[in-house]
Design a protein around this motif. Structure first.
Motif, PDB file in Angstrom:
ATOM      1  N   GLN A  79       0.793  -1.226   0.000  1.00  0.00           N
ATOM      2  CA  GLN A  79       0.000   0.000   0.000  1.00  0.00           C
ATOM      3  C   GLN A  79       0.832   1.286   0.000  1.00  0.00           C
ATOM      4  O   GLN A  79       0.296   2.374  -0.204  1.00  0.00           O
ATOM      5  CB  GLN A  79      -0.913   0.020   1.238  1.00  0.00           C
ATOM      6  N   GLU A 121       1.025   3.834  -3.276  1.00  0.00           N
ATOM      7  CA  GLU A 121      -0.291   4.446  -3.517  1.00  0.00           C
ATOM      8  C   GLU A 121      -0.612   5.485  -2.435  1.00  0.00           C
ATOM      9  O   GLU A 121      -1.074   6.584  -2.736  1.00  0.00           O
ATOM     10  CB  GLU A 121      -1.373   3.362  -3.547  1.00  0.00           C
ATOM     11  N   ASN A 122      -0.368   5.135  -1.176  1.00  0.00           N
ATOM     12  CA  ASN A 122      -0.626   6.080  -0.075  1.00  0.00           C
ATOM     13  C   ASN A 122       0.250   7.326  -0.196  1.00  0.00           C
ATOM     14  O   ASN A 122      -0.217   8.435   0.044  1.00  0.00           O
ATOM     15  CB  ASN A 122      -0.391   5.408   1.278  1.00  0.00           C
TER      16      ASN A 122
END
Length: 183
Positions: A59, A62-63
């Motif tokens: 993740q 994207e974060n």
């Protein structure tokens, strides 16, 4: 602190803070599969396995790109050795974020958490224009509070018996720093 937007890295005297890569998962699992780290963190599972690391790392890019959360590996500037992790959330509405970190037990006491935390606070204020950065630690982990004090954070309060971990309650001690205090 030097921020490289293209590479998404932050450089300090001794460290490079960079995005985690899938190839880091084995080392992350080795460092995090440690009861002494688990007992002082809010969200790390124990035992900690490579699959946990891969799910977490998945993740990060994207974060970061969405300006939600900046989670970076704390690595040695010369050797590239992975020491731990540092994260900074981004609450754009309130121009603030929470700082969180862990360092592998074999690297404790060497100032890596302090150096990385200072760089992330500078990143928050200078690059992301935050007004405030806050952090919290378990009352049973005063070493984390020392890191917060060293980077200029001030104790704001204690939430008594706020977290239940392994069958007993823990206090959460809150620290914070606002932009004008960091000069």
């Amino acid at each position: 602190m030097i921020f490289n937007n293209q590479n998404k890295t932050i450089s300090t005297n001794r460290l490079i803070l960079r995005l985690f890569q899938k190839s880091d998962a084995i080392t992350v699992a080795k460092l995090c599969n440690n009861y002494n780290i688990y007992k002082s963190t809010l969200y790390l599972p124990y035992p900690y396995e490579e699959a946990d690391a891969l799910g977490w790392i998945e993740q990060h890019l994207e974060n970061f790109n969405a300006n939600r959360l900046y989670e970076l590996a704390i690595t040695d500037k010369k050797s590239g050795e992975l020491y731990g992790a540092i994260g900074l959330s981004n609450n754009e509405t309130f121009q603030q974020g929470e700082l969180a970190y862990w360092v592998g037990e074999e690297y404790w006491g060497k100032g890596y958490a302090t150096e990385a935390a200072q760089a992330m606070v500078e990143f928050a204020f200078e690059i992301k224009n935050y007004h405030k950065v806050f952090a919290r630690y378990f009352g049973s982990n005063p070493a984390s509070g020392k890191v917060m004090e060293k980077i200029g954070m001030k104790k704001e309060g204690i939430l008594i018996d706020q977290i239940k971990k392994d069958g007993h309650f823990e206090d959460l001690v809150y620290y914070g720093i606002v932009k004008y205090e960091s000069k």
